[in-house]
Design a protein around this motif. Structure first.
Motif, PDB file in Angstrom:
ATOM      1  N   ASN A  50       3.845  -2.254 -29.179  1.00 28.88           N
ATOM      2  CA  ASN A  50       4.822  -2.646 -28.161  1.00 28.88           C
ATOM      3  C   ASN A  50       6.237  -2.288 -28.610  1.00 28.88           C
ATOM      4  N   SER A  51       6.536  -2.510 -29.894  1.00 27.06           N
ATOM      5  CA  SER A  51       7.864  -2.171 -30.417  1.00 27.06           C
ATOM      6  C   SER A  51       8.078  -0.666 -30.439  1.00 27.06           C
ATOM      7  N   ILE A  52       7.052   0.081 -30.825  1.00 32.44           N
ATOM      8  CA  ILE A  52       7.158   1.541 -30.855  1.00 32.44           C
ATOM      9  C   ILE A  52       7.391   2.075 -29.449  1.00 32.44           C
ATOM     10  N   ASN A  53       6.654   1.551 -28.479  1.00 33.22           N
ATOM     11  CA  ASN A  53       6.835   1.989 -27.098  1.00 33.22           C
ATOM     12  C   ASN A  53       8.236   1.674 -26.584  1.00 33.22           C
ATOM     13  N   LEU A  54       8.785   0.548 -27.034  1.00 29.53           N
ATOM     14  CA  LEU A  54      10.117   0.135 -26.589  1.00 29.53           C
ATOM     15  C   LEU A  54      11.209   1.003 -27.200  1.00 29.53           C
ATOM     16  N   HIS A  55      11.115   1.258 -28.505  1.00 29.60           N
ATOM     17  CA  HIS A  55      12.217   1.919 -29.211  1.00 29.60           C
ATOM     18  C   HIS A  55      12.063   3.431 -29.319  1.00 29.60           C
ATOM     19  N   TYR A  56      10.835   3.945 -29.240  1.00 27.72           N
ATOM     20  CA  TYR A  56      10.619   5.366 -29.514  1.00 27.72           C
ATOM     21  C   TYR A  56       9.830   6.061 -28.410  1.00 27.72           C
ATOM     22  N   ASN A  57       9.909   5.564 -27.186  1.00 32.12           N
ATOM     23  CA  ASN A  57       9.168   6.212 -26.108  1.00 32.12           C
ATOM     24  C   ASN A  57       9.689   7.627 -25.904  1.00 32.12           C
ATOM     25  N   GLY A  58       8.737   8.551 -25.683  1.00 32.33           N
ATOM     26  CA  GLY A  58       9.076   9.948 -25.487  1.00 32.33           C
ATOM     27  C   GLY A  58       9.375  10.718 -26.753  1.00 32.33           C
ATOM     28  N   ARG A  59       9.242  10.074 -27.920  1.00 34.21           N
ATOM     29  CA  ARG A  59       9.544  10.750 -29.181  1.00 34.21           C
ATOM     30  C   ARG A  59       8.275  10.925 -30.003  1.00 34.21           C
ATOM     31  N   ARG A  60       8.370  11.741 -31.041  1.00 31.43           N
ATOM     32  CA  ARG A  60       7.242  11.980 -31.927  1.00 31.43           C
ATOM     33  C   ARG A  60       7.383  11.060 -33.143  1.00 31.43           C
ATOM     34  N   VAL A  61       6.374  10.225 -33.357  1.00 30.54           N
ATOM     35  CA  VAL A  61       6.449   9.162 -34.359  1.00 30.54           C
ATOM     36  C   VAL A  61       5.357   9.360 -35.402  1.00 30.54           C
TER      37      VAL A  61
END
Length: 254
Positions: free
Chosen positions: A162-173
């Protein structure tokens, strides 16, 4: 066009071989009850082989086209994971150059509780009733006293996603973590069942520095994670670094 609230791509990398991996395998082979490492699991570093594996994985990421390289790197707080993440950054594995590794305690190793530091034999000897209970219940739901089940790990990984989707949506993680964490992320993203993820676990151990990748495609309002790469060991073989793994036995200091 539908809007994605997911990363563009999510890489998962298990840490390189650790001194705990080596000590545990040696203790199991010698029939000992304890692993013999006088340190916290969180402080167990990479072995010499592990450092070579991490460097090789870093060069693999560095060789990717810029539009495929991870832009953000997250890591378990455990030393062996942070060392692996650092090696990937130093090798030029991130788009835009070296960046700060984001430490997230939700990506940590599964906690073993009273089983920490014991081999499978040691657990059966010291906690025979608990070992029998685990055999009946299965490792997905069994929680050793003071430790975690796989289901507990999955609960914190749902929060991390949920945190990754919030802060890094559309990016390569890129996430650097541990064997059970990689497996449990597959469970979460692919909406698997207990029997399915345990079957994947039984089929093959997650390699040290094995690489996994998910792509995220939006259909209407739904996003479907697609497994694009699984347990990829090619960079280790190409670089001549040892390919190692460690079975998910009931033991700590991994």
């Amino acid at each position: 066009m539908p809007i994605s609230h997911w990363p563009q791509r999510l890489y998962l990398v298990r840490h390189g071989q650790s001194q705990g991996n080596v000590a545990r395998d040696r203790s199991e082979a010698q029939g000992l009850a304890t692993i013999g490492l006088d340190m916290r699991d969180v402080d167990v570093p990479l072995s010499d082989f592990g450092h070579r594996q991490a460097a090789a994985a870093g060069r693999w990421f560095a060789a990717l086209p810029d539009e495929e390289k991870p832009e953000v790197i997250l890591s378990s707080p455990y030393l062996r994971a942070r060392q692996t993440a650092r090696a990937i950054c130093e090798a030029g594995g991130l788009a835009g150059g070296r960046a700060r590794t984001v430490i997230d305690e939700r990506l940590r190793e599964r906690e073993f509780g009273v089983f920490d530091g014991l081999t499978s034999l040691g657990i059966r000897q010291k906690y025979p009733e608990e070992a029998a209970h685990r055999n009946r219940l299965g490792k997905f739901y069994h929680r050793p006293p003071g430790g975690e089940s796989w289901a507990d790990v999955i609960l914190r990984l749902r929060s991390a996603m949920n945190s990754i989707n919030l802060h890094y949506n559309g990016r390569r993680v890129l996430i650097v973590c541990h064997q059970v964490v990689v497996l449990c992320m597959r469970y979460v993203l692919e909406e698997l069942e207990e029997t399915e993820i345990l079957g994947i676990d039984k089929a093959a151990d997650i390699l040290n520095c094995g690489i996994c990748a998910f792509d995220f495609t939006v259909h209407d309002l739904d996003c479907v994670p697609r497994l694009a790469l699984w347990n990829h060991a090619a960079p280790l073989e190409e670089e001549g670094a040892p390919v190692t793994d460690a079975p998910d036995k009931i033991a700590g200091s991994r």
